[in-house]
Design an enzyme around this catalytic site. Structure first.
Site, PDB file in Angstrom:
ATOM      1  N   ASP A 198      -5.262 -30.634  -0.576  1.00  9.51           N
ATOM      2  CA  ASP A 198      -5.322 -30.109   0.623  1.00  9.51           C
ATOM      3  C   ASP A 198      -4.636 -31.877   1.613  1.00  9.51           C
ATOM      4  O   ASP A 198      -5.456 -33.212   2.013  1.00  9.51           O
ATOM      5  CB  ASP A 198      -6.872 -30.278   1.555  1.00  9.51           C
ATOM      6  CG  ASP A 198      -6.129 -29.757   3.378  1.00  9.51           C
ATOM      7  OD1 ASP A 198      -5.317 -30.208   3.750  1.00  9.51           O
ATOM      8  OD2 ASP A 198      -6.842 -29.201   3.704  1.00  9.51           O
ATOM      9  N   GLN A 201      -4.508 -34.092   5.991  1.00 11.83           N
ATOM     10  CA  GLN A 201      -4.867 -35.906   6.639  1.00 11.83           C
ATOM     11  C   GLN A 201      -4.564 -36.595   6.523  1.00 11.83           C
ATOM     12  O   GLN A 201      -4.820 -37.689   6.450  1.00 11.83           O
ATOM     13  CB  GLN A 201      -6.531 -36.227   7.210  1.00 11.83           C
ATOM     14  CG  GLN A 201      -6.837 -34.791   7.731  1.00 11.83           C
ATOM     15  CD  GLN A 201      -6.336 -34.566   9.512  1.00 11.83           C
ATOM     16  OE1 GLN A 201      -5.656 -36.149   9.981  1.00 11.83           O
ATOM     17  NE2 GLN A 201      -6.410 -34.014  10.256  1.00 11.83           N
ATOM     18  N   LYS A 224       1.807 -32.891  11.169  1.00  8.11           N
ATOM     19  CA  LYS A 224       0.684 -34.128  11.284  1.00  8.11           C
ATOM     20  C   LYS A 224       1.206 -35.250  10.577  1.00  8.11           C
ATOM     21  O   LYS A 224       0.037 -36.531  10.765  1.00  8.11           O
ATOM     22  CB  LYS A 224      -0.271 -33.785  10.767  1.00  8.11           C
ATOM     23  CG  LYS A 224      -1.470 -32.595  10.836  1.00  8.11           C
ATOM     24  CD  LYS A 224      -3.101 -31.694  10.328  1.00  8.11           C
ATOM     25  CE  LYS A 224      -3.179 -30.932  10.627  1.00  8.11           C
ATOM     26  NZ  LYS A 224      -4.234 -30.347  12.000  1.00  8.11           N
ATOM     27  N   CYS A 362     -13.237 -27.177  12.639  1.00 12.78           N
ATOM     28  CA  CYS A 362     -12.578 -26.316  11.622  1.00 12.78           C
ATOM     29  C   CYS A 362     -13.715 -26.802   9.849  1.00 12.78           C
ATOM     30  O   CYS A 362     -12.803 -26.393   9.063  1.00 12.78           O
ATOM     31  CB  CYS A 362     -11.107 -26.372  11.844  1.00 12.78           C
ATOM     32  SG  CYS A 362     -10.478 -25.571  13.108  1.00 12.78           S
TER      33      CYS A 362
HETATM   34  C1  PLP Z   1      -8.113 -31.266   5.950  1.00 14.20           C
HETATM   35  C2  PLP Z   1      -7.038 -30.319   7.075  1.00 14.20           C
HETATM   36  N1  PLP Z   1      -6.688 -29.004   6.140  1.00 14.20           N
HETATM   37  C3  PLP Z   1      -5.840 -28.140   6.817  1.00 14.20           C
HETATM   38  C4  PLP Z   1      -5.958 -27.625   8.378  1.00 14.20           C
HETATM   39  C5  PLP Z   1      -5.078 -26.344   8.779  1.00 14.20           C
HETATM   40  O1  PLP Z   1      -3.847 -26.634   9.013  1.00 14.20           O
HETATM   41  P1  PLP Z   1      -3.012 -26.239   9.379  1.00 14.20           P
HETATM   42  O2  PLP Z   1      -3.176 -25.634  11.163  1.00 14.20           O
HETATM   43  O3  PLP Z   1      -1.273 -26.957  10.304  1.00 14.20           O
HETATM   44  O4  PLP Z   1      -2.241 -25.107   8.823  1.00 14.20           O
HETATM   45  C6  PLP Z   1      -6.468 -29.233   8.930  1.00 14.20           C
HETATM   46  C7  PLP Z   1      -5.781 -29.450  10.685  1.00 14.20           C
HETATM   47  O5  PLP Z   1      -6.451 -29.431  10.797  1.00 14.20           O
HETATM   48  C8  PLP Z   1      -6.354 -29.709   8.207  1.00 14.20           C
HETATM   49  O6  PLP Z   1      -7.202 -30.640   9.263  1.00 14.20           O
END
Ligand code: PLP
Length: 403
Positions: A198, A201, A224, A362
């Site tokens: 993932d 970030q 992001k 989250c």
């Molecule tokens: C590490 C990480 N993974 C996944 C996400 C989810 O991203 P999105 O809401 O753009 O799908 C985020 C968003 O804050 C994140 O920081």
């Protein structure tokens, strides 16, 4: 001394024309957009707007070229072997759900998916839903007290002959820790365990080379990384991609449709049902092209220096506890306060025009493991200045005196 001109960068972000005093430190949630991205979307709509991959007219060809050009840009930016390995999604969340619903569905009951404690919910919940549907087992990978992956525990979990996938973030959104993805991929592959990274970030901050990292899947969101919302990427290594079944059904993803049975298009179209987010993809391409024109190592150095200023300042203010002490981090700091709730502090900051994030980010399992309820997070980007950090620090000190 680096030659990074932050004023020149900041001027390229129109939001600061409209909010000249804004100190925007919520970049891990979403970044602001440079003029190059806004112009690219507008140019697309004004000059090329049509649907892609269909239609025998010149606008349809121009729109398809723009959309596929953006795919090629993404492939170049992360050094994918071919553009076909780039699947456009709505964002990181949809990219992980896509992989859970395609690759994940090929796993058998009893197969194991290793998920680290510091993952965003987007990299936890789709695996739990898959487990409920199919009987695969989600194994929780521990972290150290400093907020790094517990490599001994990873070794242990990989001893299982049923370990099929490791789902891990390149950098944590809540505490910033950067994982050593290359070593983690090497280790996992020795045990025939695939790796999904993932990169939500990481993509705006770190150089990402999916071939050098050796990962099987790499996902991120455009918004992001200075791009638009509504667009993201699932990089899927080509040998896996070839056999991946479709997820959503509809237009674009088919070869021949009949009531006797339907055949599917090759990837990436097989995994992109329906009209895609064309303008957003073009905007993402513009964002990555724009980033690529900058000196990335100077950008990283700028962010690292600001983060150093931030960490030093926070340590000198009484009553602030910093969470996460990984050796390598992206440029964000998460904190709690001795006599004050993070929400109250954020309110004071907002009154001074300083935007930060408060809550569990989250990442509830991580926050729970740290024994707290939430943090205040300040996250930096390339347009932030020493003045931004200094104002945050002085306002924090004043606020904590008052509360
Ligand atoms: C590490 C990480 N993974 C996944 C996400 C989810 O991203 P999105 O809401 O753009 O799908 C985020 C968003 O804050 C994140 O920081």
């Amino acid at each position: 001394m680096h030659m990074f001109d932050v004023a020149a960068i900041k001027q390229q972000f129109p939001i600061f024309d409209h909010h000249p005093d804004l100190v925007y430190l919520d970049n891990a949630a979403t970044t602001q957009k440079p003029r190059a991205v806004l112009d690219a979307e507008r140019f697309y709509y004004e000059h090329h707007n049509a649907n892609v991959h269909r239609g025998a007219h010149r606008l349809a060809v121009a729109a398809t070229d723009a959309f596929e050009g953006a795919r090629a840009t993404v492939a170049r930016f992360i050094n994918a072997a071919t553009s076909d390995e780039i699947i456009f999604t709505r964002g990181t969340t949809e990219a992980i759900n896509l992989i859970a619903n395609t690759f994940g569905e090929s796993l058998l009951a009893g197969d194991e998916i290793i998920v680290s404690t510091l993952e965003h919910h987007a990299n936890i919940v789709p695996w739990q839903m898959l487990a409920q549907r199919t009987g695969v087992i989600v194994r929780q990978l521990n972290i150290t007290p400093d907020g790094e992956i517990d490599m001994e525990h990873l070794h242990e979990l990989l001893q299982s002959s049923r370990a099929r996938l490791l789902a891990i973030s390149h950098a944590s959104n809540a505490i910033g820790s950067i994982q050593d993805i290359q070593s983690i991929c090497d280790l996992s592959h020795q045990k025939q365990c695939k790796v999904l990274v993932d990169g939500a970030q990481a993509i705006a901050h770190l150089p990402v080379d999916v071939q050098a990292l050796g990962c099987d899947f790499y996902v991120f969101s455009g918004h992001k990384a200075y791009g638009p919302t509504g667009i993201g990427v699932a990089y899927i290594e080509q040998s896996l991609l070839r056999d991946l079944p479709p997820w959503q059904g509809g237009g674009e993803m088919i070869d021949v449709v009949s009531f006797a049975g339907t055949t599917y298009a090759a990837a990436p179209q097989r995994l992109e049902a329906g009209t895609p987010a064309i303008a957003q993809a073009v905007g993402l391409g513009a964002a990555l092209d724009w980033l690529a024109t900058l000196d990335r190592s100077a950008l990283l150095q700028h962010e690292t220096q600001l983060h150093h200023q931030l960490k030093q300042g926070l340590e000198s203010i009484e009553g602030i506890k910093i969470h996460g002490h990984a050796k390598n981090t992206v440029s964000l700091s998460s904190m709690t306060f001795a006599g004050a709730h993070p929400y109250d502090v954020a309110q004071f900051l907002d009154n001074k025009g300083i935007a930060v994030r408060v809550g569990h980010h989250c990442a509830q399992p991580l926050i729970l493991t740290m024994g707290i309820q939430g943090t205040l997070r300040a996250s930096l980007a390339i347009y932030n200045t020493q003045h931004d950090v200094a104002l945050l620090l002085s306002t924090l000190a004043e606020t904590l005196d008052l509360l």
